[in-house]
Design a protein around this motif. Sequence first.
Motif, PDB file in Angstrom:
ATOM      1  N   ILE A  47       0.854  -1.183   0.000  1.00  0.00           N
ATOM      2  CA  ILE A  47       0.000   0.000   0.000  1.00  0.00           C
ATOM      3  C   ILE A  47       0.890   1.232   0.000  1.00  0.00           C
ATOM      4  CG2 ILE A  47      -1.772   1.286   1.249  1.00  0.00           C
ATOM      5  CD1 ILE A  47      -2.825  -1.314   2.325  1.00  0.00           C
ATOM      6  N   ASP A  48       0.647   2.113  -0.952  1.00  0.00           N
ATOM      7  CA  ASP A  48       1.465   3.307  -1.124  1.00  0.00           C
ATOM      8  C   ASP A  48       1.536   4.122   0.168  1.00  0.00           C
ATOM      9  OD1 ASP A  48       3.003   5.095  -2.697  1.00  0.00           O
ATOM     10  OD2 ASP A  48       1.271   6.423  -2.845  1.00  0.00           O
ATOM     11  N   PRO A  92     -11.735   3.898 -13.410  1.00  0.00           N
ATOM     12  CA  PRO A  92     -10.536   3.819 -12.565  1.00  0.00           C
ATOM     13  C   PRO A  92     -10.556   2.559 -11.711  1.00  0.00           C
ATOM     14  CG  PRO A  92     -11.445   6.035 -12.540  1.00  0.00           C
ATOM     15  CD  PRO A  92     -12.446   5.184 -13.262  1.00  0.00           C
ATOM     16  N   LYS A  93      -9.412   1.920 -11.566  1.00  0.00           N
ATOM     17  CA  LYS A  93      -9.321   0.658 -10.823  1.00  0.00           C
ATOM     18  C   LYS A  93      -9.478   0.930  -9.318  1.00  0.00           C
ATOM     19  CE  LYS A  93      -8.622  -1.723 -14.522  1.00  0.00           C
ATOM     20  NZ  LYS A  93      -8.934  -0.644 -15.493  1.00  0.00           N
ATOM     21  N   ARG A 115      -6.061   5.406  -0.418  1.00  0.00           N
ATOM     22  CA  ARG A 115      -4.689   4.963  -0.642  1.00  0.00           C
ATOM     23  C   ARG A 115      -4.622   4.024  -1.846  1.00  0.00           C
ATOM     24  NH1 ARG A 115      -0.911   5.959   3.316  1.00  0.00           N
ATOM     25  NH2 ARG A 115      -1.696   6.789   5.291  1.00  0.00           N
ATOM     26  N   THR A 116      -3.454   3.913  -2.412  1.00  0.00           N
ATOM     27  CA  THR A 116      -3.255   3.062  -3.584  1.00  0.00           C
ATOM     28  C   THR A 116      -2.712   1.714  -3.161  1.00  0.00           C
ATOM     29  OG1 THR A 116      -2.844   4.961  -5.014  1.00  0.00           O
ATOM     30  CG2 THR A 116      -2.088   2.813  -5.804  1.00  0.00           C
ATOM     31  N   TYR A 117      -3.404   0.683  -3.580  1.00  0.00           N
ATOM     32  CA  TYR A 117      -3.008  -0.699  -3.313  1.00  0.00           C
ATOM     33  C   TYR A 117      -2.417  -1.252  -4.607  1.00  0.00           C
ATOM     34  CZ  TYR A 117      -3.567  -5.245  -0.976  1.00  0.00           C
ATOM     35  OH  TYR A 117      -3.345  -6.445  -0.350  1.00  0.00           O
ATOM     36  N   ALA A 128      -4.578   0.099  -7.665  1.00  0.00           N
ATOM     37  CA  ALA A 128      -6.009   0.350  -7.491  1.00  0.00           C
ATOM     38  C   ALA A 128      -6.213   1.197  -6.241  1.00  0.00           C
ATOM     39  CB  ALA A 128      -6.776  -0.965  -7.367  1.00  0.00           C
ATOM     40  N   GLN A 129      -7.190   2.059  -6.279  1.00  0.00           N
ATOM     41  CA  GLN A 129      -7.480   2.904  -5.120  1.00  0.00           C
ATOM     42  C   GLN A 129      -8.424   2.190  -4.172  1.00  0.00           C
ATOM     43  OE1 GLN A 129     -10.129   6.471  -5.268  1.00  0.00           O
ATOM     44  NE2 GLN A 129      -8.273   7.587  -4.666  1.00  0.00           N
ATOM     45  N   ILE A 130      -8.092   2.182  -2.887  1.00  0.00           N
ATOM     46  CA  ILE A 130      -8.952   1.564  -1.879  1.00  0.00           C
ATOM     47  C   ILE A 130     -10.159   2.470  -1.629  1.00  0.00           C
ATOM     48  CG2 ILE A 130      -9.121   0.764   0.506  1.00  0.00           C
ATOM     49  CD1 ILE A 130      -6.106   0.194   0.396  1.00  0.00           C
ATOM     50  N   VAL A 131     -11.351   1.942  -1.891  1.00  0.00           N
ATOM     51  CA  VAL A 131     -12.574   2.729  -1.729  1.00  0.00           C
ATOM     52  C   VAL A 131     -13.449   2.233  -0.589  1.00  0.00           C
ATOM     53  CG1 VAL A 131     -12.627   3.438  -4.146  1.00  0.00           C
ATOM     54  CG2 VAL A 131     -13.801   1.326  -3.447  1.00  0.00           C
ATOM     55  N   GLY A 132     -13.121   1.053  -0.019  1.00  0.00           N
ATOM     56  CA  GLY A 132     -13.952   0.515   1.050  1.00  0.00           C
ATOM     57  C   GLY A 132     -13.197  -0.475   1.912  1.00  0.00           C
TER      58      GLY A 132
END
Length: 202
Positions: A47-48, A92-93, A115-117, A128-132
């Motif tokens: 995770i970034d 977007p992913k 955050r970006t995973y 991919a961006q964590i949305v949940g």
Amino acid sequence: YGSAPKVLDFTSRLDAQLRAVPGVRAVGMSNMMVGGREMMTGVSLAIDGLSSPVPDRSFATYLRATPDYFEALGIRLVAGRPFLASDTPDAPKVAIVSEAVARFYGLEPAALLGRTYIVTLGQKPHPAQIVGVVRDVSFRGPESGAGKQLYVPFAQAPSYSNLYVAVKTAGDPRTLVAPARSAVSAVDDSLPPYNVRTFDEI
């Protein structure tokens, strides 16, 4: 099916057929199912902006899930949003992680949102961006404990192997086994459903 569009066309039509069955409240699909006990695909946990507190445990189970998968299985969302129909291949992913990921980094679930995973499949990274963030699940049974899980939208990463379908019902789920089989046959009669069980049986 030999291409992602064909896989997604099948799952879309199957979703519609199952939702049309009286008594069905939610339909979710994934490449894995709770209690399946099969071998699970693991990916490195990156995770970034976060460093792993235990490098040799930096992995998560990788799952593909349709938008209503969590509702169908009663997996509660604790932060952010679920997957949406708008999370298409061209969008977007995005990704959803389990609470265990937040605990691994010593963070509150909401702190992971945005955050970006980065998932590495083969030699290619997939950010991919964590949305949940959702509740933990013991996929291989109660004795396995709840590991870290990463979910991605099925539409953004279609499964070419197993397809598990979870159907949440308004009444006795056993009465919907035959209609559910018929729904699958209506979409593709060369794919016989197998290992049909109620959640209590699992």
